[in-house]
Design an enzyme around this catalytic site. Structure first.
Site, PDB file in Angstrom:
ATOM      1  N   ALA A  63       0.856  -1.183   0.000  1.00  0.00           N
ATOM      2  CA  ALA A  63       0.000   0.000   0.000  1.00  0.00           C
ATOM      3  C   ALA A  63       0.896   1.238   0.000  1.00  0.00           C
ATOM      4  O   ALA A  63       2.109   1.141   0.174  1.00  0.00           O
ATOM      5  CB  ALA A  63      -0.878  -0.012   1.240  1.00  0.00           C
ATOM      6  N   GLY A 102      -0.497  -5.260   0.582  1.00  0.00           N
ATOM      7  CA  GLY A 102      -1.519  -5.067  -0.436  1.00  0.00           C
ATOM      8  C   GLY A 102      -1.099  -5.658  -1.771  1.00  0.00           C
ATOM      9  O   GLY A 102      -1.942  -6.107  -2.553  1.00  0.00           O
ATOM     10  N   GLU A 125       2.158  -6.597   7.438  1.00  0.00           N
ATOM     11  CA  GLU A 125       1.286  -5.609   8.083  1.00  0.00           C
ATOM     12  C   GLU A 125       1.393  -5.580   9.602  1.00  0.00           C
ATOM     13  O   GLU A 125       1.346  -4.514  10.204  1.00  0.00           O
ATOM     14  CB  GLU A 125      -0.178  -5.862   7.689  1.00  0.00           C
ATOM     15  CG  GLU A 125      -0.548  -5.340   6.322  1.00  0.00           C
ATOM     16  CD  GLU A 125      -0.300  -6.359   5.222  1.00  0.00           C
ATOM     17  OE1 GLU A 125       0.461  -7.325   5.460  1.00  0.00           O
ATOM     18  OE2 GLU A 125      -0.857  -6.180   4.133  1.00  0.00           O
TER      19      GLU A 125
END
Ligand SMILES: NC(=O)c1ccc[n+]([C@@H]2O[C@H](COP(=O)([O-])OP(=O)(O)OC[C@H]3O[C@@H](n4cnc5c(N)ncnc54)[C@H](O)[C@@H]3O)[C@@H](O)[C@H]2O)c1
Length: 682
Positions: A63, A102, A125
């Site tokens: 991301a 992502g 993450e």
């Protein structure tokens, strides 16, 4: 049409290329572009299948972290991959570089995945205090099985293409040109009429949480051990379990509530701070990209003791041949280079008693006894034998490296490389710039840190440099607190509850409390009589209580055991010392213990920044994290002080100053920032 997502048709395969340098992060423009181009491929009669690939050096690496602190903007990544489920043309993701977070979730929305041999995939993450929130926790278990999915999601470490193939995350590894290979793969899928696997659909082999109780417990335990106190791994596990308990749509809906809670948590903010602080630590004014580090193809280590042995391993593990120099054959034989390890790396390690054998080394690291005169002698000798341009480094913990450099005719080539125990395990490497170190020498130190798989942080010359100097006041206060009436166990418990991996006095016992005693003795002539002194630590050493190695120290260790057991005798000794020093013993509450220990370190950290010994407060935080195991989810001591509020921290420092004297002199920087509403870490 999108300028960050390209489209072309090759034969009957549509190729959708994400081109958003440097790492193809999945920012808003990319997400919009992806929808456009996939829609285009769906509508394009010429296209029978779709290949999704990244331009440049990687598939989307994740991301866009810059969007983290902004409100979410549609389209969400999740919407995009959910929409892929309905696409009737097979979508093949072609991975190279690092498909993380992502980036990997995007591929899980695709029907097939192929990868270049060097590709890496993962879901890091949890390290940012969140979890794979675009259905990664739902789709990955269905693709890779629960055990493998939990391994990736909970531990956050990336894996290589071969393992990804083994785990079923990747369907094929493509040797040669990735795009050509991916197109050929897509052609074959069309030809064979291979059904499209849809990773949001229920899958055989995925059962209830009860059926997987053992696997789930394994990862709960691992998380508790490796990331003690951190919430995100547990949230990630809960999210995965939701996927076992309920249908995909419901689990995703639960994630939608869970995700913002994680993202907005204090822990996630601290972890994101740590992420950026780590990158920042690599930036050194005066040592820009134009400065070329010197190549380090061969190394040498002077002194193969506790630290030298670990440093030799660092070289060998990085594939750099290394020569170890000792004073005697016995020392080499008892050397801390583990024999089995040595055998494995034997081709890379050679030993010698003769300094002239280091003449060819590009980097020489001295790790002999902590004695300034000895180190000066060693460096004068090295000056005589080292080749021109070699970097001469010392692993000293406290000595003045300016003086060590001055013992050579090439002080510009001398730096400090301060390792942490155990040297081949701890990720921190403090690179010490002397008054005379050249930018090339410093750049080489930072490069070596990376080559050793460590994080380099810069320090100036100062007693204890940055890391040990900022930590010393914490140890000092812990000792004073025992004199004043706290027990070692109480102090250590408070620090462990705060998140430290081990109590500070238990650590002292482990490394030997005689080390700092000897140092205090050698520096006795510099002692300031107005400063309070650690009489109790001296007393324990005088009694031969050096810590674990002598069976007792701050604790006692039954029968060669390694478990610290509280020792009432320490309390008696402390009471006697307190009586001699006129200290009235009292009950001390946990809050005082925490504040005394932490704020003493923060105040010293502020002085270190104020004096320019550290470039920035965040470097101190990185050093505590990778050098001392300070919990990353706390950000660091300086970051923590900012969160508490500097006026409040200063008020406590002033209180302690009034009660305990000179050692608590508030730092000018702390006073300024507290008065101006500023902060250490921004
Ligand atoms: N142990 C720690 O926690 C730690 C951490 C960081 C830095 N350091 C620093 O690293 C250095 C080494 O510490 P250590 O704990 O490994 O000590 P150690 O006593 O375990 O090892 C020192 C080794 O150096 C050898 N030696 C002494 N003089 C020598 C010479 N002239 N030539 C070649 N070899 C010689 C000794 O035989 C011994 O094997 C010290 O400067 C220390 O301050 C130690």
């Amino acid at each position: 049409m999108s300028d960050v997502v390209g489209y072309e048709v090759r034969g009957r395969i549509a190729v959708v290329t994400i081109d958003n340098p440097p790492v193809n992060a999945l920012g808003h423009a990319v997400r919009v572009g992806l929808i456009e181009q996939i829609d285009r491929a769906v509508a394009d009669d010429a296209a029978g299948a779709i290949v999704l690939i990244g331009a440049g050096r990687t598939f989307p690496a994740g991301a866009d972290i810059r969007e983290f602190d902004q409100p979410p903007r549609d389209p969400h990544l999740l919407t995009i991959l959910d929409s892929f489920d309905a696409v009737e043309k097979p979508i093949v993701a072609a991975l190279h570089g690092t498909a993380l977070g992502g980036g990997l979730e995007l591929t899980l929305g695709c029907h097939f995945r192929v990868a270049a041999p060097g590709a890496r995939v993962g879901t890091p993450e949890v390290k940012l205090g969140i979890f794979p929130g675009a259905a990664g926790t739902q789709r990955l278990p269905r693709v890779a099985g629960l055990d493998h999915a939990l391994e990736l999601i909970v531990m956050g470490e990336p894996i290589g293409a071969a393992k990804a193939l083994d785990y079923g995350i990747v369907d094929e590894i493509i040797e040669g040109d990735l795009l050509d290979g991916a197109i050929a793969f897509a052609e074959k899928v069309l030809e064979d009429g291979t059904p499209r696997p849809i990773s949001s659909e229920p899958k055989e082999g995925i059962g209830t949480p009860e059926q997987f109780a053992e696997v789930i417990q394994k990862y709960r335990d691992l998380a508790a051990r490796r990331m003690r106190g951190q919430e995100s791994p547990l949230e990630a596990i809960e999210s995965v379990l939701d996927g076992l308990r309920m249908p995909y749509e419901q689990a995703v809906a639960a994630d939608r509530e869970r995700f913002p809670r994680c993202k907005d948590s204090d822990q996630s903010k601290a972890l994101r701070y740590a992420f950026f602080a780590e990158r920042e630590a690599a930036k050194i004014p005066g040592v820009g990209k134009e400065i070329q580090p010197r190549p380090v193809e061969t190394g040498a280590v002077i002194g193969a003791g506790t630290m030298g042995g670990g440093i030799i391993m660092c070289f060998a593990d990085s594939g750099i041949p290394v020569t170890a120099i000792e004073t005697s054959q016995e020392a080499l034989d008892r050397g801390r280079i583990d024999e089995a390890e040595m055998a494995r790396r034997v081709a890379l390690i050679s030993t010698s008693l003769d300094y002239s054998d280091v003449g060819g080394a590009d980097l020489i690291i001295e790790a002999a006894f902590e004695d300034l005169e000895l180190k000066k002698e060693i460096f004068a000798q090295l000056d005589g034998v080292a080749k021109p341009g070699a970097i001469l480094a010392t692993n000293t913990s406290y000595m003045d490296i300016n003086q060590i450099a001055a013992a050579t005719g090439r002080p510009e080539d001398v730096i400090g490389l301060h390792f942490f125990v155990p040297a081949n395990v701890m990720k921190m490497l403090e690179v010490v710039r002397t008054d005379t170190s050249s930018p090339e020498a410093v750049a080489t130190g930072m490069r070596v840190a990376r080559a050793f798989g460590k994080v380099g942080g810069l320090a100036g010359v100062s007693h204890g440099f940055v890391a040990n100097r900022s930590r010393a006041p914490l140890v000092r206060e812990a000792i004073f607190l025992v004199e004043e009436g706290a027990t070692p166990a109480q102090i250590d418990q408070v620090l462990r509850d705060f998140g430290l991996p081990m109590g500070v006095l238990a650590v002292s016992d482990l490394s030997g409390i005689d080390v700092s005693w000897r140092m205090r003795q050698s520096l006795a002539h510099l002692r300031d009589p107005e400063e309070r002194y650690v009489h109790l630590a001296d007393r324990l050493c005088e009694m031969g209580r050096f810590g674990r190695k002598t069976g007792s120290g701050w604790y006692t260790y039954g029968d060669g055991g390694s478990l610290p057991v509280p020792d009432p005798e320490v309390d008696e000794i402390a009471a006697a010392v307190a009586a001699e020093q006129g200290i009235e013993r009292r009950q001390i509450d946990d809050a005082e213990i925490l504040h005394r220990c932490l704020y003493a370190a923060v105040n010293e950290g502020a002085k270190i920044v104020e004096e320019g010994v550290a470039l920035r407060a965040s470097d101190i935080d990185i050093m505590w994290q990778y050098g001392f195991g300070f919990p990353r989810w706390r950000g660091g001591i300086m970051y923590h002080a900012d969160r508490v509020g500097l006026p409040e921290v200063l008020a406590r420092v002033e209180e302690f100053h009034a009660a305990h004297g000179k050692l608590w002199q508030p730092s000018a920087l702390l006073c300024d920032l507290a008065a101006s509403g500023g902060s250490f870490t921004g």
